[in-house]
Design a protein around this motif. Sequence first.
Motif, mmCIF file in Angstrom:
data_model
loop_
_atom_site.group_PDB
_atom_site.id
_atom_site.type_symbol
_atom_site.label_atom_id
_atom_site.label_comp_id
_atom_site.label_asym_id
_atom_site.label_seq_id
_atom_site.Cartn_x
_atom_site.Cartn_y
_atom_site.Cartn_z
ATOM 1 N N ILE A 157 55.233 -7.428 3.879
ATOM 2 C CA ILE A 157 54.754 -7.518 2.536
ATOM 3 C C ILE A 157 53.070 -7.587 2.724
ATOM 4 C CG2 ILE A 157 53.989 -8.959 0.288
ATOM 5 C CD1 ILE A 157 57.141 -9.537 0.316
ATOM 6 N N GLY A 158 52.795 -8.395 3.722
ATOM 7 C CA GLY A 158 51.374 -8.650 4.106
ATOM 8 C C GLY A 158 50.681 -7.346 4.576
ATOM 9 N N LEU A 159 51.504 -6.675 5.515
ATOM 10 C CA LEU A 159 51.208 -5.516 6.191
ATOM 11 C C LEU A 159 50.918 -4.417 5.258
ATOM 12 C CD1 LEU A 159 51.012 -4.367 9.014
ATOM 13 C CD2 LEU A 159 53.047 -3.366 8.747
ATOM 14 N N LEU A 160 51.918 -4.231 4.440
ATOM 15 C CA LEU A 160 51.682 -3.096 3.294
ATOM 16 C C LEU A 160 50.661 -3.410 2.277
ATOM 17 C CD1 LEU A 160 55.549 -2.439 2.325
ATOM 18 C CD2 LEU A 160 53.917 -1.039 3.723
ATOM 19 N N ASN A 161 50.539 -4.594 2.036
ATOM 20 C CA ASN A 161 49.287 -5.164 0.933
ATOM 21 C C ASN A 161 48.015 -4.792 1.558
ATOM 22 O OD1 ASN A 161 47.855 -6.200 -1.042
ATOM 23 N ND2 ASN A 161 48.096 -8.256 -0.321
ATOM 24 N N GLY A 162 47.900 -4.926 2.875
ATOM 25 C CA GLY A 162 46.685 -4.845 3.712
ATOM 26 C C GLY A 162 46.151 -3.241 3.663
ATOM 27 N N PHE A 163 47.005 -2.423 3.539
ATOM 28 C CA PHE A 163 46.884 -0.861 3.408
ATOM 29 C C PHE A 163 46.607 -0.309 1.955
ATOM 30 C CE2 PHE A 163 49.165 -0.963 7.534
ATOM 31 C CZ PHE A 163 48.246 -0.167 8.372
ATOM 32 N N LEU A 164 46.840 -1.288 0.825
ATOM 33 C CA LEU A 164 46.303 -0.688 -0.369
ATOM 34 C C LEU A 164 45.004 -0.581 -0.323
ATOM 35 C CD1 LEU A 164 48.954 -2.908 -2.538
ATOM 36 C CD2 LEU A 164 49.177 -0.684 -1.839
ATOM 37 N N PRO A 165 44.380 0.046 -1.422
ATOM 38 C CA PRO A 165 43.047 0.336 -1.581
ATOM 39 C C PRO A 165 42.174 -0.786 -2.304
ATOM 40 C CG PRO A 165 44.271 2.441 -2.514
ATOM 41 C CD PRO A 165 45.390 1.164 -2.275
ATOM 42 N N CYS A 166 41.155 -1.070 -1.772
ATOM 43 C CA CYS A 166 40.374 -2.397 -2.287
ATOM 44 C C CYS A 166 39.013 -2.016 -1.624
ATOM 45 C CB CYS A 166 40.790 -3.475 -1.404
ATOM 46 S SG CYS A 166 39.769 -5.000 -1.590
ATOM 47 N N GLY A 167 38.220 -2.111 -2.581
ATOM 48 C CA GLY A 167 36.657 -1.809 -2.438
ATOM 49 C C GLY A 167 35.977 -2.810 -1.290
ATOM 50 N N MET A 168 36.407 -4.038 -1.476
ATOM 51 C CA MET A 168 35.889 -5.165 -0.522
ATOM 52 C C MET A 168 36.243 -4.792 0.970
ATOM 53 S SD MET A 168 33.912 -6.900 -2.599
ATOM 54 C CE MET A 168 33.387 -7.982 -1.473
ATOM 55 N N VAL A 169 37.565 -4.303 1.214
ATOM 56 C CA VAL A 169 38.131 -3.980 2.610
ATOM 57 C C VAL A 169 37.396 -2.653 2.942
ATOM 58 C CG1 VAL A 169 39.852 -3.028 3.675
ATOM 59 C CG2 VAL A 169 40.398 -4.822 2.168
ATOM 60 N N TYR A 170 36.968 -1.813 2.034
ATOM 61 C CA TYR A 170 36.254 -0.570 2.653
ATOM 62 C C TYR A 170 34.922 -0.927 3.084
ATOM 63 C CZ TYR A 170 39.391 2.050 -0.496
ATOM 64 O OH TYR A 170 40.440 2.724 -1.174
ATOM 65 N N MET A 171 34.307 -2.095 2.238
ATOM 66 C CA MET A 171 32.887 -2.470 3.013
ATOM 67 C C MET A 171 33.117 -3.183 4.323
ATOM 68 S SD MET A 171 31.112 -4.463 -0.409
ATOM 69 C CE MET A 171 29.750 -4.912 0.757
ATOM 70 N N ALA A 172 34.260 -3.783 4.299
ATOM 71 C CA ALA A 172 34.430 -4.363 5.690
ATOM 72 C C ALA A 172 34.521 -3.325 6.821
ATOM 73 C CB ALA A 172 35.823 -5.641 5.712
ATOM 74 N N LEU A 173 35.595 -2.525 6.471
ATOM 75 C CA LEU A 173 35.693 -1.305 7.355
ATOM 76 C C LEU A 173 34.375 -0.461 7.960
ATOM 77 C CD1 LEU A 173 38.949 0.111 6.056
ATOM 78 C CD2 LEU A 173 38.615 -1.044 8.195
ATOM 79 N N PHE A 174 33.313 -0.519 6.847
ATOM 80 C CA PHE A 174 32.016 0.141 7.034
ATOM 81 C C PHE A 174 31.313 -0.820 8.351
ATOM 82 C CE2 PHE A 174 32.378 2.147 2.831
ATOM 83 C CZ PHE A 174 32.616 3.468 3.304
ATOM 84 N N GLY A 175 31.598 -2.161 8.078
ATOM 85 C CA GLY A 175 31.055 -3.055 9.061
ATOM 86 C C GLY A 175 31.556 -2.740 10.303
ATOM 87 N N ALA A 176 33.116 -2.723 10.392
ATOM 88 C CA ALA A 176 33.637 -2.262 11.748
ATOM 89 C C ALA A 176 33.308 -0.825 12.301
ATOM 90 C CB ALA A 176 35.001 -2.096 11.528
ATOM 91 N N LEU A 177 32.739 -0.047 11.729
ATOM 92 C CA LEU A 177 32.209 1.206 12.057
ATOM 93 C C LEU A 177 31.045 0.943 12.647
ATOM 94 C CD1 LEU A 177 32.371 4.357 12.066
ATOM 95 C CD2 LEU A 177 31.241 4.274 9.997
ATOM 96 N N ALA A 178 30.130 0.043 11.842
ATOM 97 C CA ALA A 178 28.797 -0.325 12.559
ATOM 98 C C ALA A 178 28.727 -0.721 14.000
ATOM 99 C CB ALA A 178 28.145 -1.109 11.462
ATOM 100 N N MET A 179 30.052 -1.730 14.311
ATOM 101 C CA MET A 179 30.111 -2.248 15.685
ATOM 102 C C MET A 179 29.998 -1.189 16.801
ATOM 103 S SD MET A 179 30.127 -5.638 14.908
ATOM 104 C CE MET A 179 28.950 -5.151 13.658
ATOM 105 N N GLN A 180 30.751 -0.024 16.397
ATOM 106 C CA GLN A 180 30.469 1.088 17.324
ATOM 107 C C GLN A 180 31.373 0.769 18.698
ATOM 108 O OE1 GLN A 180 26.229 1.648 17.911
ATOM 109 N NE2 GLN A 180 26.140 2.957 16.158
ATOM 110 N N ASP A 181 32.579 0.123 18.495
ATOM 111 C CA ASP A 181 33.188 -0.537 19.682
ATOM 112 C C ASP A 181 34.701 -0.811 18.934
ATOM 113 O OD1 ASP A 181 34.453 -2.713 21.580
ATOM 114 O OD2 ASP A 181 32.994 -1.513 22.829
ATOM 115 N N PRO A 182 35.530 -0.144 19.631
ATOM 116 C CA PRO A 182 36.884 -0.349 19.162
ATOM 117 C C PRO A 182 37.714 -1.823 19.121
ATOM 118 C CG PRO A 182 37.192 0.872 21.209
ATOM 119 C CD PRO A 182 35.652 0.833 20.942
ATOM 120 N N LEU A 183 37.040 -2.653 20.115
ATOM 121 C CA LEU A 183 37.296 -4.015 20.517
ATOM 122 C C LEU A 183 36.392 -4.659 19.101
ATOM 123 C CD1 LEU A 183 37.841 -4.502 24.308
ATOM 124 C CD2 LEU A 183 39.447 -4.391 22.226
#
Length: 234
Positions: free
Chosen positions: A129-155
Amino acid sequence: MLLSALLLGLISSFHCMGMCGPIAMMLPLDRTNQARKITQLWLYHLGRITAYTTIGLLFGLLGRGLLMAGFQQHLSIIIGLIMIIVVVVPEKQLVRINGSGPILKLLSSVKTKLGKQFQKKTYTSLFTIGLLNGFLPCGMVYMALFGALAMQDPLLGMGYMVLYGLGTVPLLSLVVFVPDIFSARMRNKIQRIIPYAAVCIGILFILRGLGLGIPYVSPSDMNLFVKAMPNCGM
């Protein structure tokens, strides 16, 4: 910048109380055994964080590719601007953009599987349930993913999303144990603050990219990123 992930997660959790809070309160938890209930709740959170971490890995890899391609100079500025745009654009519009064609079918499939898991009471179902919930659309998660993109490193991208997920845990756990801890009026007030806080984080990324020489906030260009092709010559 990793600390901004924890802060963003904490801010997001106020938003999540309205969006994901009902899912958390409907979890098939053992209401008679407190220790088992806590374990089940943590499995749900672990599922969400696993989903966030997986996507964070992909965005970190994408950021690494942009770094190697020489786009690192202005990436943080672009990410900050996108974060601010995400706040300005209504979330319903973002969901509408995502909910078209194959993506709509994928989301429909995720929601169907999510509903089936609520009929079970196993440890595996709570994690799922948590795993599937994590993949649902969410504007705040999108923001966090942009932050992950800015880290420029997979780890670092994974680490950013782990911290983001951990930041959402306290309040989402609290609504399970104390559903009425925040009145509707209080939640509405908090919801009004969230966009301003999110814009501040976006501005932080912009300042980081400008390289103004401000320690920790906007370090100089030379110290901002690791160069893809360092010059080791004397």
